[in-house]
Design an enzyme around this catalytic site. Structure first.
Site, PDB file in Angstrom:
ATOM      1  N   ALA A  62      46.875  38.227  42.787  1.00 44.68           N
ATOM      2  CA  ALA A  62      46.760  39.542  42.146  1.00 44.68           C
ATOM      3  C   ALA A  62      45.359  40.116  42.308  1.00 44.68           C
ATOM      4  CB  ALA A  62      47.101  39.424  40.661  1.00 44.68           C
ATOM      5  N   LYS A 110      36.697  42.600  45.759  1.00 48.06           N
ATOM      6  CA  LYS A 110      37.055  41.400  46.522  1.00 48.06           C
ATOM      7  C   LYS A 110      35.828  40.541  46.828  1.00 48.06           C
ATOM      8  CE  LYS A 110      40.641  40.519  47.522  1.00 48.06           C
ATOM      9  NZ  LYS A 110      41.716  39.842  46.737  1.00 48.06           N
TER      10      LYS A 110
END
Length: 334
Positions: free
Chosen positions: A80, A167
């Site tokens: 996720a 990220k």
């Protein structure tokens, strides 16, 4: 084996869950809304789902919710990721939300006692070979590369930048946790995946297919993402969805493994991609132009670290591009 997959209704996660179920594993999958049949329904219809799949409600912005899904599991796949920031929450942006959720999940893995490995689905947007001073690119794209976060890039926008920040920082924090005393016996693996293409049961697979094939469509936003990837990574790392899922399962099945791994098979410029389609599908009409400057960049990709552990990729660049073409053709042209 009991495993947990976060973000279960997404493109990568749903494909991974299907493979895990076919292998006979018990899968705890998290979704944000158990009542959303357009997403949870995809998982419920997978082979062996009626006996081996358990769905849990969990949201990145409510990280305490992941504890129930992780309980009793041996492996946790943290797939996720927040694509858009949810305003009006305790977090100032999606990066803070992503990092706090990842840390919470890692701590649950340690505290609950059964989890031996946490595998994070990272991205090559965190793996830029850009030099630290922004003056150009290094010679290689590999696991030593980290994306500098203090430079603006061509084709960027606030959504792209937020995703890169999220990220990059999240992966760094998880690897840092894995090296700390706090992690105990937990092994932390991050798989930095290139642009993922290939068709699955999930409708969002069309998004990555469109990006790969965008030079031959009118999808300007998808083309901007392709060019943005070139500006981050020098060229475009490509990998097939089947190889991505198999790489996750490979890391699960190792007796011991930890650290960062690049997961990609091909490293192509937009010119390389356009040339392939012009050669193999001459009936196509190119609508958005490639960049010759990118094609001339002398950057190599070194993705041998995973291969040296014994992993075998099934799809090369030509196979990925052809799959993207046929996927787009089936969805939009047939």
């Amino acid at each position: 084996m009991a495993v947990c997959v976060t973000g279960g209704s997404g493109y990568v996660a749903s494909s991974l869950i299907k493979k895990l179920l076919l292998k006979g594993h018990i899968v705890h999958a998290t979704v944000r809304n158990l009542d959303d049949e357009s997403k949870a329904g995809i998982l419920k219809r997978l082979p062996n789902a009626t006996t081996n799949l358990v769905l849990f409600k969990a949201d990145i912005y409510e990280p305490h919710q992941f504890e129930a899904a992780i309980r009793g599991c041996h492996i946790v796949f943290h797939v996720a990721t927040p694509l858009h920031h949810t305003h009006g929450t305790q977090y100032i942006n999606s990066t803070e939300a992503s990092v706090m959720a990842a840390k919470k999940i890692a701590k649950f893995c340690v505290e609950l006692g059964t989890v031996r490995r946490l595998i994070y689905t990272a991205s090559t947007v965190s793996m830029s070979p850009m030099k630290d001073d922004g003056s150009g690119f290094k010679d290689f794209l590999d696991e030593t590369c980290w994306t500098p976060l203090n430079f603006s890039r061509p084709f960027s926008n606030s959504t792209f930048e937020a995703y890169v920040d999220s990220k990059t920082v999240t992966e760094k924090e998880l690897l840092k946790f894995g090296e700390s005393e706090e992690s105990g016996n937990l092994e932390v693996v991050t798989l930095a995946c290139g642009l993922i293409a290939g068709n699955t049961v999930h409708p969002s697979s069309n998004a990555s297919t469109i990006i790969t094939f965008s030079q031959f469509t009118d999808e300007s936003e998808a083309f901007n993402i392709l060019r943005y990837l070139e500006e981050i990574d020098g060229k475009v790392p490509l990998v097939h969805i089947d190889d991505v899922c198999d790489a996750h399962i490979f890391c699960m099945e190792q007796s011991s493994i930890h650290g960062r791994f690049l997961c990609a098979t091909s490293f192509l410029s937009s010119s390389d991609i356009a040339n392939y389609y012009r050669l193999h599908h001459p009936q196509l009409r190119q609508k958005q132009g490639e960049c010759d400057e990118v094609a001339n960049r002398n950057i190599k990709m070194n993705s041998k670290k995973l291969i040296e552990r014994g992993f075998i990729y099934k799809y090369d660049g030509d196979m990925i591009l052809d799959d993207a073409f046929h996927g787009y053709k089936k969805q939009f042209l047939d």
